[in-house]
Design an enzyme around this catalytic site. Sequence first.
Site, mmCIF file in Angstrom:
data_model
loop_
_atom_site.group_PDB
_atom_site.id
_atom_site.type_symbol
_atom_site.label_atom_id
_atom_site.label_comp_id
_atom_site.label_asym_id
_atom_site.label_seq_id
_atom_site.Cartn_x
_atom_site.Cartn_y
_atom_site.Cartn_z
ATOM 1 C CG ASP A 5 0.665 -2.384 -3.076
ATOM 2 O OD1 ASP A 5 0.705 -1.172 -2.223
ATOM 3 O OD2 ASP A 5 1.701 -2.409 -3.106
ATOM 4 C CB CYS B 223 0.699 1.111 2.953
ATOM 5 S SG CYS B 223 -1.086 0.191 4.082
ATOM 6 C CG ASN C 180 3.943 -1.272 -4.696
ATOM 7 O OD1 ASN C 180 3.310 -0.948 -4.873
ATOM 8 N ND2 ASN C 180 4.790 -2.116 -4.443
HETATM 9 N N1 COA Z 1 -12.623 -9.942 5.481
HETATM 10 C C1 COA Z 1 -14.165 -9.184 5.225
HETATM 11 N N2 COA Z 1 -14.522 -8.792 6.644
HETATM 12 C C2 COA Z 1 -13.601 -8.453 7.420
HETATM 13 C C3 COA Z 1 -12.828 -9.766 7.209
HETATM 14 C C4 COA Z 1 -12.411 -10.237 6.444
HETATM 15 N N3 COA Z 1 -11.016 -10.177 6.145
HETATM 16 N N4 COA Z 1 -11.587 -8.543 8.439
HETATM 17 C C5 COA Z 1 -12.888 -7.922 8.722
HETATM 18 N N5 COA Z 1 -13.564 -7.754 8.806
HETATM 19 C C6 COA Z 1 -15.001 -7.552 9.197
HETATM 20 C C7 COA Z 1 -15.757 -8.161 10.328
HETATM 21 O O1 COA Z 1 -16.863 -8.946 10.157
HETATM 22 C C8 COA Z 1 -16.368 -6.503 10.699
HETATM 23 O O2 COA Z 1 -17.668 -6.398 10.465
HETATM 24 P P1 COA Z 1 -18.593 -6.061 10.495
HETATM 25 O O3 COA Z 1 -18.739 -4.370 11.088
HETATM 26 O O4 COA Z 1 -20.110 -6.188 9.575
HETATM 27 O O5 COA Z 1 -19.439 -6.682 11.842
HETATM 28 C C9 COA Z 1 -15.563 -5.136 10.075
HETATM 29 O O6 COA Z 1 -15.085 -5.745 9.303
HETATM 30 C C10 COA Z 1 -14.796 -4.991 10.697
HETATM 31 O O7 COA Z 1 -13.906 -5.731 11.809
HETATM 32 P P2 COA Z 1 -14.247 -4.476 13.244
HETATM 33 O O8 COA Z 1 -13.276 -5.712 13.800
HETATM 34 O O9 COA Z 1 -13.515 -3.225 13.310
HETATM 35 O O10 COA Z 1 -12.023 -4.960 12.380
HETATM 36 P P3 COA Z 1 -11.451 -5.813 12.512
HETATM 37 O O11 COA Z 1 -10.332 -6.290 13.393
HETATM 38 O O12 COA Z 1 -11.993 -7.689 12.434
HETATM 39 O O13 COA Z 1 -10.189 -6.391 10.685
HETATM 40 C C11 COA Z 1 -8.897 -5.643 10.078
HETATM 41 C C12 COA Z 1 -8.985 -6.013 11.017
HETATM 42 C C13 COA Z 1 -7.007 -5.168 9.503
HETATM 43 C C14 COA Z 1 -9.079 -7.089 9.179
HETATM 44 C C15 COA Z 1 -9.571 -4.411 8.954
HETATM 45 O O14 COA Z 1 -9.684 -3.407 9.185
HETATM 46 C C16 COA Z 1 -9.007 -4.678 7.397
HETATM 47 O O15 COA Z 1 -9.110 -5.061 6.641
HETATM 48 N N6 COA Z 1 -7.945 -4.204 7.055
HETATM 49 C C17 COA Z 1 -7.130 -3.802 6.192
HETATM 50 C C18 COA Z 1 -5.715 -4.548 5.547
HETATM 51 C C19 COA Z 1 -5.367 -3.716 4.135
HETATM 52 O O16 COA Z 1 -6.128 -4.602 3.331
HETATM 53 N N7 COA Z 1 -4.711 -3.582 4.211
HETATM 54 C C20 COA Z 1 -3.476 -2.818 3.359
HETATM 55 C C21 COA Z 1 -2.587 -3.812 2.738
HETATM 56 S S1 COA Z 1 -1.533 -4.055 3.946
HETATM 57 ZN ZN ZN Z 2 3.207 -2.034 -0.629
#
Ligand code: COA
Ligand code: ZN
Length: 325
Positions: free
Chosen positions: A18, A241, A250
């Site tokens: 976090d 976040c 936190n």
């Molecule tokens: N690990 C590695 N790569 C990932 C992944 C994961 N868990 N999830 C998605 N990807 C990749 C996809 O394969 C894509 O790769 P590419 O552009 O080379 O094809 C890229 O990330 C983006 O993918 P996209 O389709 O635009 O988004 P998504 O909907 O697949 O992914 C999330 C959405 C939410 C998974 C991504 O935005 C994310 O990890 N966000 C962070 C959330 C987080 O940790 N928030 C803070 C804590 S609460």
């Molecule tokens: Zn938090």
Amino acid sequence: MQRSSSKPLRIHEVAVRDGFQIEPHFIPTADKIALINALGRSGVAKIEATSFSSPKAIPALADAAEVMLGIERQPHVTYAALVPNARGAERALQCRVDELNIVMSASETHNLANLRLRREQSMAGFADILGLASGSAAVNASLSTAFGCPFEGTIADEAILELIADLVAIGITRITLCDTTGMANPAQVKRLCSLALTAWPDITFTAHFHNTRGMGLANVLGAMEAGITHFDASLGGLGGCPFAPGASGNVCTEDLVHMLHAMGHDTGVNLQSLLDCASQLPAMVGHAVPGQVLKAGKWDRQYPAPGSLGSVQQRLAGTICGTAS
Ligand code: COA
Ligand code: ZN
């Protein structure tokens, strides 16, 4: 001095996930591993070591696999990682994560902003992840914005209880109620946590508070009054976040442990070890951190009395003698 108390409390360290996820510059992998190893020896029950999110979304934790595979594991510590989707769960399982921390938001708007999913899609994805993890890792579900959302405002207790019911129905047994942007107050926390614990006494609930508005430690006490015994906290008070406006750190782990020990509670954590870890943070992240006990010293810190007090005492003695004579 640590007095005895009834229920042992469990402290979950989340700074390396976090906290580091929101740091503007990349913390070297070796530094992350060294910090996790030291935290593992401090007696915390769980460490959320990293996040298997998309490295494009969270570049600060792009080294999740190297971190998980590089750390020394202490036998009594659960090594968890946040996973936002099934892809992340597969990556985490390959790295022998003990517990997958799957996440969704209580608010639809924050779920869309953070995960690009509707809540019902998140819930369906959780069921898939439970299948993937079965027999390999435990699963904890974190409910973000459970005490309020920066986009939608207050979220009714009933809505949270419905989401908890949905999580329980698909087989989740560990749930973290997260105050993502520090909107909770102690009365609200006590009320919602009491409702949840009464309805689901067999679920392990963890409370996760951000100190954005200075209510973090008070919220911990509110949760304890309701019967919560598991708390997330972040070394130095790092955290936030990237997809929630106004998010900040936190509840600070060393400040929390210090308060609990001063009150006579047992956490199993060595406060001095935590303070030693926290003292490395400013150099590691390149800025001061919010934790207060590291700056002020422990509650029983004593200073030598000022030398000038001798003459004050002499004068007072003279006054008293003079009065008496
Ligand atoms: N690990 C590695 N790569 C990932 C992944 C994961 N868990 N999830 C998605 N990807 C990749 C996809 O394969 C894509 O790769 P590419 O552009 O080379 O094809 C890229 O990330 C983006 O993918 P996209 O389709 O635009 O988004 P998504 O909907 O697949 O992914 C999330 C959405 C939410 C998974 C991504 O935005 C994310 O990890 N966000 C962070 C959330 C987080 O940790 N928030 C803070 C804590 S609460
Ligand atoms: Zn938090």
